[in-house]
Scaffold this active site. Structure first.
Site, mmCIF file in Angstrom:
data_model
loop_
_atom_site.group_PDB
_atom_site.id
_atom_site.type_symbol
_atom_site.label_atom_id
_atom_site.label_comp_id
_atom_site.label_asym_id
_atom_site.label_seq_id
_atom_site.Cartn_x
_atom_site.Cartn_y
_atom_site.Cartn_z
ATOM 1 N N ASP A 485 45.125 42.469 44.502
ATOM 2 C CA ASP A 485 44.004 42.226 43.587
ATOM 3 C C ASP A 485 44.408 42.492 42.136
ATOM 4 O OD1 ASP A 485 41.425 41.651 42.809
ATOM 5 O OD2 ASP A 485 40.478 43.008 44.243
ATOM 6 N N ASP A 555 34.383 35.888 44.360
ATOM 7 C CA ASP A 555 33.577 36.968 44.952
ATOM 8 C C ASP A 555 32.204 36.452 45.354
ATOM 9 O OD1 ASP A 555 35.374 39.020 44.946
ATOM 10 O OD2 ASP A 555 34.799 39.783 42.982
HETATM 11 C C1 GLA Z 1 37.547 42.634 43.455
HETATM 12 C C2 GLA Z 1 37.711 41.692 44.609
HETATM 13 C C3 GLA Z 1 36.792 42.087 45.732
HETATM 14 C C4 GLA Z 1 37.076 43.511 46.149
HETATM 15 C C5 GLA Z 1 36.956 44.431 44.951
HETATM 16 C C6 GLA Z 1 37.416 45.840 45.299
HETATM 17 O O1 GLA Z 1 36.325 42.484 42.835
HETATM 18 O O2 GLA Z 1 37.474 40.375 44.207
HETATM 19 O O3 GLA Z 1 36.939 41.215 46.831
HETATM 20 O O4 GLA Z 1 38.360 43.585 46.714
HETATM 21 O O5 GLA Z 1 37.750 43.977 43.868
HETATM 22 O O6 GLA Z 1 37.349 46.697 44.210
#
Ligand code: GLA
Length: 738
Positions: A485, A555
């Site tokens: 990420d 997301d």
């Molecule tokens: C980002 C990702 C999510 C999740 C969060 C965790 O926003 O896109 O899917 O993994 O971080 O902090």
């Protein structure tokens, strides 16, 4: 062979199965762009460059050089000597003066394709007739050699371009040059008043990534770009010139996709002579690369997809190309394990017991892998701390990872884990020990985003420290998947060790460092399934596909929002690369409730998975999971490796959305229809299918129920009916040749 040089005409011809690209060595060695379009048996002539019209080229008369240079259709325009349109190269000499003029020097045609130093780039397939053209251009004053690379991929109808710069000036030891701008591709075309070019781009935002936008090209300049250090939610490194009358099925479309994960610029100018120039490459703002004598620099690759059969064909060519020549993962053609991710189920509030409960429930529903998201390391109870401290939080996970992973494996699931390797929390052990390891501007406190700072991974010791931690975690247990990420844009782009005249290299060095880290990861764990992610889909680009076969698309997991997001993403990238999950309703991002079936049908057009707490589902929803799991495995080959057709788009203000995938041998197809809003007093909708064999007969199955047989011809020409009722409902049609 795909690439040839006509000595007499002085024209290079690059052929693919259906396209031709022509470059001419114009007057005085100025390299001109002659043609990019449907395949030609014979190259047209140099007269297309109009060098015999006023204003004449400097090789004929110096009188109006600046006008000539400003009108000429350049393959690789440079700045400072007369071309006032967007250029590809700006060089500053040791005296601080800008200006560069490139003259053709020599060429080579070789089979295969070279690698670009430290950069992701496409590779030839085993049985491919891929060839590369190297065009060497020189600026004798600067002592600079510029090599333009063009590779032709005949079967996929793709041309790739990239650029290598070499400081070859050796006189008096040569001089140090500064590259203030190096873009990788330029396309100069004539605008046509009747059927002019329009522009397709994919703008967005967090939760609304890559919505298709089609707009007029206007006189003056228009651009999409990123200055955020990542390819970004806001714009995608993609642009297509399409004719006014181009649609999915017909008309000209020229798509450019940049194989890069950092700052980029894609810019058009409709200039005074009714020409359109499109350039693409690393964004010049903040970029300044020092090139000492003997040094070279590789600019990233641009992928060009030309189609005379509409945007649909442009897309399918991109898909074939990225699948065949960019994604290296062994998972490319494999069914991906259906995962359940605990993020939306638990956020930071989990421990071993809660995860094992989730795993048991998932197993009983047929799910195949548990992914432990953010919150398992350091003192990470919320997003205020601990990034950079990549050791297991034993309070949450007593017995550590080995116990948890063994238990998860014993339950019968694979195990995956989340990392955010490029970031650091000010409240972390690593930052307390090394406050200079974050990107920062001297004398200023760096700005936080999500309470985190960006690690200066351009420093070897920083990336080694992070990678050593990450790899040792992966060696400590049977971890089969990593979600990488990256949750904030880059700001305060300063580094405490580079000299002042090299600070402009930082943003590009950051991207190179990222690639080096991911290369190390996939080299040490070649069987690992890597999924890239960046606050949802802020780094969904071809560069990242080189390392990970799938990328988290957004997301926003709401099935209706996903229609636009996935449509835009799939304009360039294969469906097998789009991370897509079923989540809980009301949806966390928009508060919308959609049927579980619709959520499943939409997610099945990507890499399928779940992002929810199964215990919170209704019994009826829960019973659908095993069927969805089975359907994913049944259909995945069609979706992942097939040809994709957009049949109807909700973003074109239809109340429904419809797309289909067809196996390459046309033996099977899967169509998904989503009724976004029901319409009163309206009759059924007829959708004509695409890509099928008109001669064949197909068994039709609608949502699992057999619906008789139809001929391919009937399905293509007459279509299938879909009722116009219900909000957010979906239908899946499976076709199998009999
Ligand atoms: C980002 C990702 C999510 C999740 C969060 C965790 O926003 O896109 O899917 O993994 O971080 O902090």
């Amino acid at each position: 062979m795909p690439i040839s040089f006509d000595e007499q005409k002085q024209i290079f011809k690059l052929d693919t199965d259906r396209t031709t690209y022509l470059i001419g060595i114009g007057p005085g060695g100025l390299l001109g762009h002659i043609y990019y379009g449907p395949k030609l048996n014979h190259a047209c002539g140099m007269d297309m460059l109009r060098a015999d019209e006023y204003p004449y080229p400097p090789s004929v008369t110096p009188r109006d050089k600046i006008s000539f240079v400003d009108y000429y259709l350049f393959e690789f325009p440079t700045g400072g000597v007369g071309d006032f349109r967007p250029t590809c190269l700006e060089v500053r000499n040791a005296r601080g003066q800008r200006g560069c003029e490139l003259v053709y020097d020599s060429y080579a045609i070789e089979s295969g394709k070279p690698r670009l130093e430290g950069l992701p780039c496409s590779f030839p397939g085993e049985d491919d007739a891929v060839q590369t053209l190297y065009l060497n251009l020189k600026d004798e004053v600067l002592g600079l050699t510029v090599t333009l690379l063009y590779s032709a991929f005949p079967r996929e109808n793709i041309i790739t371009r990239s650029v290598m710069l070499a400081n070859t000036g050796m006189e008096n030891g040569g001089e140090t040059l500064h590259i203030g701008r190096v873009l990788s591709a330029c396309l100069d075309v004539d605008q046509d008043g009747q059927n002019g070019y329009e522009l397709i781009t994919l703008p967005g935002a967090w939760g609304r990534e890559r919505h298709v936008q089609r707009s007029a090209v206007r006189r003056g300049r228009q651009s999409v770009f990123s200055l955020r250090g990542e390819s970004s939610h806001q714009y995608q490194p993609f642009a297509a010139l399409v004719r006014h009358d181009t649609n999915e099925e017909q008309g000209e479309a020229i798509g450019l996709s940049f194989v890069y994960s950092g700052n980029f610029l894609a810019e058009t100018e409709w200039s005074q002579m009714d020409q359109i120039r499109l350039v693409m490459g690393i964004h010049p703002d903040g970029f300044d690369w020092e090139l000492r004598p003997g040094e070279s620099f590789d600019a990233p690759e641009v992928v060009l997809s030309y189609s005379a059969e509409g945007t649909g064909q442009m897309t399918r060519q991109f898909h074939d190309f990225f699948r065949g020549h960019m994604i290296r993962s062994p998972y490319l053609h494999r069914d991906r394990p259906i995962l359940i991710n605990n993020w939306e189920a638990t956020y930071f509030d989990f421990n071993t017991e809660r995860l094992l409960t989730l795993a048991r429930e998932a197993k009983s529903a047929g799910i195949e892998m548990l992914v432990m998201d953010d919150g398992w390391f350091g003192d990470r109870k919320d997003d205020f701390r601990s990034l950079g401290d990549w050791f297991v939080n034993e309070e949450k996970l007593p017995g550590g990872l080995s116990y948890l992973v063994e238990e998860v494996n014993r339950i019968g699931l694979k195990f995956g884990i989340w990392f955010e390797p490029e970031m650091v929390s000010p409240d972390s052990e690593i930052f307390r020990a090394h406050p200079d390891w974050a990107l920062q501007l001297c004398g200023r406190k760096p700005s936080c985003g999500r309470m985190q700072l960006v690690l200066d991974i351009t420093r070897q010791e920083v990336r080694d420290c992070i990678m050593d931690q990450l790899l040792s975690i992966l060696h400590s247990a049977n971890i089969e998947y990593v979600k990488w990420d990256m949750n904030r844009s880059l700001t305060d782009v300063g580094n405490l060790v580079l000299p002042s005249d090299r600070q402009g290299e930082l943003l590009h060095r950051y991207v190179l460092a990222l690639y080096e880290m991911q290369e190390r990861l996939v080299t040490e764990f070649p069987e690992l399934l890597l999924e890239n992610c960046s606050s949802g889909g802020a780094r969904f680009d071809a560069g990242e596909l080189y390392y990970s076969p799938q990328i988290w698309t957004s997301d926003d997991t709401d099935a209706i929002e996903r229609l636009r997001i996935q449509e835009g993403t799939a304009m360039v990238f294969p469906l097998s690369s789009m991370g897509a999950h079923v989540s809980i309703c009301p949806n966390e991002q928009v508060g919308r409730s959609t049927p579980f079936k619709t959520r499943g049908d939409v997610a099945m057009s990507g890499t399928f998975g779940y992002e929810l707490d199964i215990a919170k589902l209704t019994a009826e929803e829960r019973t659908q999971i095993p069927g969805q799991v089975a359907d994913y495995h049944r259909f995945h080959g069609i979706v992942a490796d097939g040809d994709y057709y957009r049949l109807s788009s909700w973003s074109d203000s239809d109340p429904f959305d419809c797309w289909m995938s067809v196996r390459k041998d046309r033996s099977e197809a899967l169509l998904t229809f989503v009724q976004v809003l029901g319409r009163p007093n309206f009759r059924s909708r007829i959708i004509k299918l695409r890509g099928l064999d008109p001669e064949a007969r197909y068994a039709v199955e609608r949502d699992g129920a057999a619906e008789g047989e139809r001929s391919g011809e009937e399905l293509l020409c007459c279509g299938l009916r879909f009722p116009n009722r219900g909000d957010f409902t979906s239908t899946q049609v499976y076709l199998k040749r009999i």
